[in-house]
Enzyme design. Structure first.
Site, PDB file in Angstrom:
ATOM      1  N   ASP A  96       0.906  -1.147   0.000  1.00 47.28           N
ATOM      2  CA  ASP A  96       0.000   0.000   0.000  1.00 47.28           C
ATOM      3  C   ASP A  96       0.940   1.191   0.000  1.00 47.28           C
ATOM      4  O   ASP A  96       1.628   1.442   0.999  1.00 47.28           O
ATOM      5  CB  ASP A  96      -0.865   0.008   1.263  1.00 47.28           C
ATOM      6  CG  ASP A  96      -1.874   1.134   1.212  1.00 47.28           C
ATOM      7  OD1 ASP A  96      -1.436   2.297   1.063  1.00 47.28           O
ATOM      8  OD2 ASP A  96      -3.089   0.879   1.292  1.00 47.28           O
ATOM      9  N   HIS A  97       1.013   1.897  -1.109  1.00 48.31           N
ATOM     10  CA  HIS A  97       2.106   2.880  -1.229  1.00 48.31           C
ATOM     11  C   HIS A  97       1.986   4.011  -0.196  1.00 48.31           C
ATOM     12  O   HIS A  97       2.951   4.706   0.066  1.00 48.31           O
ATOM     13  CB  HIS A  97       2.227   3.407  -2.665  1.00 48.31           C
ATOM     14  CG  HIS A  97       1.164   4.386  -3.056  1.00 48.31           C
ATOM     15  ND1 HIS A  97      -0.099   4.010  -3.403  1.00 48.31           N
ATOM     16  CD2 HIS A  97       1.184   5.732  -3.160  1.00 48.31           C
ATOM     17  CE1 HIS A  97      -0.801   5.075  -3.701  1.00 48.31           C
ATOM     18  NE2 HIS A  97      -0.050   6.151  -3.566  1.00 48.31           N
TER      19      HIS A  97
ATOM     20  N   HIS B 265      -5.784   2.777   1.707  1.00 45.71           N
ATOM     21  CA  HIS B 265      -4.988   3.917   2.171  1.00 45.71           C
ATOM     22  C   HIS B 265      -5.574   4.571   3.425  1.00 45.71           C
ATOM     23  O   HIS B 265      -4.875   4.859   4.390  1.00 45.71           O
ATOM     24  CB  HIS B 265      -4.880   4.990   1.081  1.00 45.71           C
ATOM     25  CG  HIS B 265      -4.408   4.456  -0.237  1.00 45.71           C
ATOM     26  ND1 HIS B 265      -3.452   3.485  -0.345  1.00 45.71           N
ATOM     27  CD2 HIS B 265      -4.738   4.773  -1.514  1.00 45.71           C
ATOM     28  CE1 HIS B 265      -3.223   3.224  -1.618  1.00 45.71           C
ATOM     29  NE2 HIS B 265      -4.001   3.992  -2.352  1.00 45.71           N
TER      30      HIS B 265
HETATM   31  C1  BG6 Z   1      -4.104   4.770  -5.807  1.00 43.70           C
HETATM   32  C2  BG6 Z   1      -5.501   4.878  -6.312  1.00 43.70           C
HETATM   33  O1  BG6 Z   1      -3.970   3.642  -4.992  1.00 43.70           O
HETATM   34  O2  BG6 Z   1      -3.770   5.936  -5.066  1.00 43.70           O
HETATM   35  C3  BG6 Z   1      -5.650   6.126  -7.163  1.00 43.70           C
HETATM   36  O3  BG6 Z   1      -5.817   3.737  -7.079  1.00 43.70           O
HETATM   37  C4  BG6 Z   1      -5.208   7.348  -6.406  1.00 43.70           C
HETATM   38  O4  BG6 Z   1      -6.989   6.283  -7.605  1.00 43.70           O
HETATM   39  C5  BG6 Z   1      -3.823   7.130  -5.823  1.00 43.70           C
HETATM   40  O5  BG6 Z   1      -5.184   8.432  -7.306  1.00 43.70           O
HETATM   41  C6  BG6 Z   1      -3.460   8.268  -4.905  1.00 43.70           C
HETATM   42  O6  BG6 Z   1      -2.120   8.166  -4.547  1.00 43.70           O
HETATM   43  P1  BG6 Z   1      -1.290   9.461  -4.146  1.00 43.70           P
HETATM   44  O7  BG6 Z   1       0.018   8.925  -3.707  1.00 43.70           O
HETATM   45  O8  BG6 Z   1      -1.210  10.315  -5.382  1.00 43.70           O
HETATM   46  O9  BG6 Z   1      -2.057  10.137  -3.071  1.00 43.70           O
END
Ligand code: BG6
Length: 505
Positions: free
Chosen positions: A192-193, A255
């Protein structure tokens, strides 16, 4: 995690990326690997094998990556030195294969082991960057080809799975069963980044490396907590995926549940992956269920229509390619949650996320209780603004504390002020991309910043009744909002009904 990761060394390994020609591999994974290599964090004994269906020579694969790396937001063309690129590119290889063909995995095993050196099997990091429909097929073939190598021994074998982890609770259970049928839990790294973001990791440091906050962190002093993940972009080219997912599956189940559990968890007994994830999972299990019948009223779902953002007109969600013309998918959601444990008894957590909102901003704000209505907090000086501790996850990463001060002068004039910590100003750099940290951790076998199977399931258990309640009440429950606005008016009413306001506006 942090203290234990210092001075660690990566053992030689081969990373196999399934779905190597896809967007994720090109835009995120390979640029992150390049950056890690540039910083000397991978050593020289590593190789990357791209596995995908198209026919391609190693050289064509490398050339394509060079172009996408230079186009990526991580690197500017001028920072790539030709000699460095050539040295890096010699670690990149391509393997054409069908996800469902065992013969192609046998050939992959030969290739991977030949890269490991004579007469020895290589340590392997298998990265599933394919469409989710292929995850189980790839896992089963890796297992049959003898590449899964169950257990934590050397040469090791690890599996990295990109989200989504299932489309619902059942499919998540099925995916877990497939992964754990071939690998042990300790070998499975569910990415989960958000957990790779510095500011998210800093939540633990803020809470547990400082003595001032923790005693205030709970129902005695906290009035409520807000978590907003606002995105200014729309769905773009991801219409076919997104229309099946929606904000609840795309952002909330993963997230936002991580942000919530890090903010609300009890102090872990140590910084090991196991200890931290135990506490996070307890928070998810303590979330008060929102029954389907209540979801229809208590959860605000929205979908953007045409609008204007920064002077540019934006098309509505339903005009996005591969989105159904009558789609009922939410691009915005806001709701109130309760964590039924001792610390957070009756403290509301307001969560909100959406696409095509006025700006990109992720913030967690802790709103402390008002001071008593004596001394200052009464007319004419009061009502005073309560203290707010705001954690800016992105952008302009930092933390601020809002408090009251007397303005200079003879009158008792009280004004709200903000004390600010800004990552860039304090540390002289913006935090690195989350994938760099996560890939390095996976290569080192540190699972702290990855999601454990029980966390995934606990998050689905909380989100599923909301999804089913909302889909039963589909039409009445979906509010339109113009792109470029802060979402439907109902989201304002949700929090205003409790006498509160959204902090980010
Ligand atoms: C992803 C979602 O996991 O996270 C996207 O699938 C979203 O829809 C993105 O835009 C948001 O990531 P960040 O790092 O730009 O907040």
């Amino acid at each position: 995690m942090a203290d234990e990761t210092n001075n660690r060394r990566v053992e030689p390994f081969v990373m196999v990326i399934f779905g190597a020609s896809g967007d994720l591999a090109r835009r995120k994974l390979l640029p992150a690997i390049f950056r890690l290599w540039q910083q000397g964090l991978l050593g020289e004994a590593f190789d990357v094998v791209g596995f995908a269906r198209s026919e391609m020579a190693d050289e064509t694969f490398r050339q394509g990556l060079m172009e996408s790396i230079t186009d990526s937001s991580l690197l500017e063309r001028e920072t790539i030195d030709q000699a460095a690129w050539e040295a890096f590119a010699s670690h990149l290889h391509y393997h054409r294969g069908d996800y469902g063909s065992q013969a192609d995995y046998k050939a992959l095993a030969r290739k991977v082991n030949s890269l490991g050196g004579p007469d020895q099997e290589a340590n392997c990091l298998f990265y599933l960057a394919t469409p989710p429909g292929a995850f189980e097929t790839v896992i089963s073939h890796l297992n049959q080809a003898g590449l899964a190598r169950r257990g934590q021994h050397s040469p090791w074998s690890r599996l990295v799975i990109e989200k989504p982890f299932g489309h619902d609770l059942n499919s998540a259970q099925q995916l877990n069963a497939a992964a754990l049928g071939a690998f042990e839990e300790g070998q499975v790294f569910r990415i989960d980044h958000y957990l790779g973001k510095e500011t998210v990791q800093n939540i633990l440091v803020l809470r547990f490396a400082n003595s001032v906050f923790e005693h205030l962190w709970g129902h005695d002093y906290v009035d409520h907590v807000q978590i907003t993940v606002s995105e200014s972009l729309g769905v773009g080219s991801r219409g076919s995926y997104y229309d099946q997912a929606g904000a609840l599956r795309d952002m909330v189940q993963n997230h936002m549940m991580h942000l919530l559990s890090l903010v609300a968890m009890e102090p872990p007994i140590s910084l090991t992956a196991q200890a931290i994830r135990n506490e996070k999972e307890k928070v998810l299990r303590s979330l008060r269920p929102i029954p389907p019948a209540c979801a229809a009223n208590g959860v605000v779902r929205g979908q953007y229509t045409t609008g204007v953002l920064a002077g540019k007109s934006l098309a509505g969600y339903r005009s996005t390619p591969n989105v159904r013309a009558d789609s009922g998918t939410e691009t915005f959601v806001a709701f109130k949650a309760y964590i039924d444990n001792w610390r957070w008894a009756s403290v509301p957590f307001y969560l909100r996320t959406g696409k095509c909102l006025p700006r990109r901003c992720t913030e967690i704000s802790i709103h402390f209780k008002d001071v008593p209505q004596v001394l200052f907090n009464k007319p004419p000086a009061g009502p005073l603004q309560a203290n707010v501790l705001a954690i800016r996850v992105q952008p302009e990463e930092g933390i601020s504390l809002e408090f009251q001060a007397k303005a200079p002068g003879p009158a008792m004039n009280i004004q709200p002020l903000r004390m600010d910590f800004d990552y860039e100003k304090s540390f002289g750099a913006t935090p690195p991309d989350a994938y760099e940290r996560l890939l390095l951790d996976a290569a080192m076998g540190d699972a702290t910043l990855f999601t454990r199977s029980d966390e995934v399931l606990a998050a689905w258990r909380f989100v599923m009744p909301i999804i089913s309640g909302c889909s039963q009440a589909r039409a009445e429950n979906l509010h339109e909002y113009p792109a470029g606005s802060w979402g439907p008016a109902a989201a304002e009413e949700l929090i205003r009904a409790d006498g509160r306001e959204w902090h980010l506006r």
